[in-house]
Design a protein around this motif. Structure first.
Motif, PDB file in Angstrom:
ATOM      1  N   LEU A 109      45.798  28.294  52.803  1.00  0.00           N
ATOM      2  CA  LEU A 109      46.969  27.419  52.836  1.00  0.00           C
ATOM      3  C   LEU A 109      46.576  25.940  52.833  1.00  0.00           C
ATOM      4  O   LEU A 109      47.308  25.090  52.316  1.00  0.00           O
ATOM      5  N   TRP A 110      45.432  25.615  53.387  1.00  0.00           N
ATOM      6  CA  TRP A 110      45.007  24.227  53.539  1.00  0.00           C
ATOM      7  C   TRP A 110      44.200  23.724  52.335  1.00  0.00           C
ATOM      8  O   TRP A 110      44.284  22.541  51.964  1.00  0.00           O
ATOM      9  N   MET A 111      43.405  24.601  51.706  1.00  0.00           N
ATOM     10  CA  MET A 111      42.462  24.175  50.675  1.00  0.00           C
ATOM     11  C   MET A 111      43.098  23.333  49.564  1.00  0.00           C
ATOM     12  O   MET A 111      42.576  22.257  49.214  1.00  0.00           O
ATOM     13  N   TRP A 118      35.064  15.704  50.782  1.00  0.00           N
ATOM     14  CA  TRP A 118      34.349  16.226  51.958  1.00  0.00           C
ATOM     15  C   TRP A 118      35.224  17.206  52.729  1.00  0.00           C
ATOM     16  O   TRP A 118      34.715  18.165  53.321  1.00  0.00           O
ATOM     17  N   VAL A 119      36.542  17.001  52.714  1.00  0.00           N
ATOM     18  CA  VAL A 119      37.444  17.942  53.383  1.00  0.00           C
ATOM     19  C   VAL A 119      37.449  19.278  52.636  1.00  0.00           C
ATOM     20  O   VAL A 119      37.395  20.354  53.251  1.00  0.00           O
ATOM     21  N   ALA A 120      37.509  19.232  51.302  1.00  0.00           N
ATOM     22  CA  ALA A 120      37.492  20.458  50.512  1.00  0.00           C
ATOM     23  C   ALA A 120      36.191  21.225  50.726  1.00  0.00           C
ATOM     24  O   ALA A 120      36.192  22.456  50.834  1.00  0.00           O
ATOM     25  N   VAL A 194      48.039  25.366  41.060  1.00  0.00           N
ATOM     26  CA  VAL A 194      46.933  25.762  41.942  1.00  0.00           C
ATOM     27  C   VAL A 194      47.419  25.858  43.386  1.00  0.00           C
ATOM     28  O   VAL A 194      47.081  26.811  44.107  1.00  0.00           O
ATOM     29  N   ARG A 195      48.214  24.908  43.818  1.00  0.00           N
ATOM     30  CA  ARG A 195      48.671  24.930  45.208  1.00  0.00           C
ATOM     31  C   ARG A 195      49.496  26.180  45.505  1.00  0.00           C
ATOM     32  O   ARG A 195      49.261  26.867  46.508  1.00  0.00           O
ATOM     33  N   TYR A 196      50.451  26.508  44.642  1.00  0.00           N
ATOM     34  CA  TYR A 196      51.298  27.673  44.893  1.00  0.00           C
ATOM     35  C   TYR A 196      50.512  28.973  44.797  1.00  0.00           C
ATOM     36  O   TYR A 196      50.812  29.947  45.492  1.00  0.00           O
ATOM     37  N   ALA A 197      49.489  28.993  43.933  1.00  0.00           N
ATOM     38  CA  ALA A 197      48.640  30.184  43.837  1.00  0.00           C
ATOM     39  C   ALA A 197      47.917  30.435  45.163  1.00  0.00           C
ATOM     40  O   ALA A 197      47.806  31.581  45.621  1.00  0.00           O
ATOM     41  N   PHE A 198      47.431  29.370  45.794  1.00  0.00           N
ATOM     42  CA  PHE A 198      46.737  29.535  47.071  1.00  0.00           C
ATOM     43  C   PHE A 198      47.706  29.960  48.176  1.00  0.00           C
ATOM     44  O   PHE A 198      47.340  30.754  49.050  1.00  0.00           O
ATOM     45  N   TYR A 199      48.933  29.471  48.142  1.00  0.00           N
ATOM     46  CA  TYR A 199      49.907  29.905  49.141  1.00  0.00           C
ATOM     47  C   TYR A 199      50.191  31.410  48.999  1.00  0.00           C
ATOM     48  O   TYR A 199      50.250  32.137  49.999  1.00  0.00           O
TER      49      TYR A 199
END
Length: 519
Positions: A109-111, A118-120, A194-199
């Motif tokens: 959810l965060w990635m 650096w966060v990724a 990409v964001r919705y795929a990770f959710y």
């Protein structure tokens, strides 16, 4: 619903055979791999893209990816050791399935919302470590619950779910674009696809693992004992030999570190030389310590591993070197060669990156089909020849990336890659489980992961150097090196002992009669 484990009387023979499980019982116990691979596939197909979008140079991507194998190197043997010694109201392996799934879901959810590179990179550590917490006990779970004759089917069933889950996960950004979701870089640079795929991946991962946790039961310790599972024992270590090998590894690591520093070679090589030095220090400690804790047990069993595992280590080394090369460099290679762009903010690059997701979905789809075919191959040719054929098909698929110019025809390459992937995820484990002490199944499966991790660290260390030194930095040639590595892997499997005829009996068929085992 679920059925309780069969009970055994106090006078049950300690060599009493485990009952064969039904097709649907094996289905339920392997179903969690659907979600685990959903998470891995999203990671494999999109993390390089996220890194490049957040500003990473293509030459630095292997070092950013090093989090994934390092987390497995640390997590899997520890989880294996602990799960061998665990018994809770939820069972032996299932608590680890559940904890890992919850943490991995949070990572997914965060990635895609990472604000900086650096966060990724840090989230990749968290995500991969969490997935490993769930994944390692699943390998031992098959050894715990199934008799030897059904283990190839159990691992093939895991491969089936791995392929099925990854088909959807890898192609999900592409499918979402077709449904009207924006594929243009958003405010953070990460497209909505990409964001919705990770959710969606977070929901699938948690849901499928919960299915396995709720629909299966585990044999309690006393019943495993009746089946011949003894409590895990400490390993007797030849301390003098461990010290000698420790000195050799430490000396080699330090010498190569000096060479890399003095010749100003690529910094990635320090990862390799540092790993050699640390392993030497660990063996020196093993040779001198009186500890009987988890670290000493893991190192002792690594140092004294069965001969079959030593030979399978070479099979895994060359196989996973190839796979890591594919995961790191396919996006960069295909977008550059087949779509003519290396700019992650261009429309051509994002079109090519989405197509790589489709290709990754395709090889996982072919892997799901291969998982159905593999039990037949094993009955006809045996495990070793079946694995050789499959990884050579994969090697041919890798090499074809250099010869095929129309990206649509790369789907044909994925047929071979899919068969290799399904085989790598099943047949080495079937060969291994027949040669392991049952009471250390979890620990040895965790140690076996070293030979999944080490080639990935090797790839992260040397692939960038090899591409710059011999291939003018062209990422497509990483796939050529991967193809050659798969051909060597196929030859190495011929050195491993073929299991007895009972492992290839008709019980590997999914049409086996139902057993009275776990529900």
């Amino acid at each position: 619903m679920t059925s309780s484990p069969t009970t055994s009387s106090p006078t049950t023979s300690r060599t009493n055979a485990k009952p064969a499980l039904s097709f649907w019982q094996i289905w339920n116990m392997c179903f969690g791999f659907l979600g685990i691979q959903f998470g891995f596939a999203l990671q494999n197909a999109n993390v390089s893209r996220i890194f490049q979008t957040l500003g990473a140079d293509v030459g630095d991507i292997p070092m950013l990816w090093v989090a994934a194998p390092l987390s497995g190197l640390i997590v899997q043997p520890i989880v294996g050791y602990l799960s061998d010694r665990t018994w809770t109201p939820l069972g032996r392996r299932r608590p680890y399935f559940l904890v890992g799934a919850v943490l991995a879901t949070l990572g997914l959810l965060w990635m895609p919302n990472a604000p900086a590179l650096w966060v990724a990179a840090g989230l990749l550590w968290i995500l991969d470590a969490s997935i490993n917490v769930s994944m390692e006990p699943f390998r031992a779970f098959v050894g715990d619950q199934l008799p030897p004759g059904q283990r190839p089917l159990g691992y093939a069933m895991q491969s089936f779910f791995i392929g099925l889950g990854a088909v959807v996960a890898s192609a999900l950004p592409w499918m979402l674009e077709r449904l009207g979701v924006s594929n243009a870089p958003g405010a953070s640079g990460i497209p909505d696809t990409v964001r919705y795929a990770f959710y969606a991946g977070g929901a699938v991962l948690l849901g499928s693992v919960l299915w396995t946790v709720c629909s299966t039961r585990e044999y309690p310790p006393e019943q495993l004992s009746a089946f011949g599972h003894e409590p895990a024992e400490e390993t007797a270590v030849d301390r003098r030999s461990a010290s000698r090998w420790g000195l050799r590894w430490l000396a080699a690591g330090l010498a190569l570190t000096l060479v890399v520093a003095s010749l100003h070679l690529e910094k990635e090589l320090f990862l390799l030389t540092g790993g050699m030095s640390l392993f030497g220090v660990a063996l020196l400690w093993l040779g001198r310590t009186a500890s009987r804790g988890p670290a000493a047990q893991v190192l002792g069993d690594l140092f004294g591993m069965p001969e079959a595992m030593r030979r399978l280590a070479w099979v895994q080394l060359f196989s996973w070197f190839a796979l890591f090369a594919m995961w790191i460099y396919t996006t960069a290679g295909v977008t550059q060669v087949h779509y003519g762009s290396s700019d992650p903010h261009s429309a051509a690059y994002n079109e090519g990156a989405n197509w790589v997701g489709v290709l990754f979905a395709a090889y996982n789809g072919f892997a799901a089909i291969a998982a159905i075919v593999i039990p037949w191959m094993v009955r006809r040719w045996g495990i070793r020849i079946s694995h050789l054929v499959n990884v050579w098909l994969g090697g041919a698929g890798f090499l074809s990336f250099l010869l095929i110019h129309d990206p649509r025809w790369l789907l044909l390459s994925m047929v071979g890659v899919g068969f290799a992937w399904a085989s790598i995820l099943s047949l080495p484990y079937a060969l291994l489980s027949d040669n392991l002490p049952a009471h250390k199944m979890g620990l040895y499966m965790g140690i076996f992961n070293f030979f999944v991790v080490i080639p990935q660290l090797l790839a992260a260390s040397v692939l960038g150097l090899l591409l710059r030194a011999f291939f003018h930095g062209q990422p497509i040639y990483a796939l050529v090196l991967g193809g050659a590595s798969l051909f060597v892997s196929g030859l190495c499997v011929l050195r491993v002992r073929e299991p007895g005829a009972e492992l290839k009996a008709a019980s590997v068929s999914p049409l086996s009669p139902p057993g009275r085992g776990l529900g």
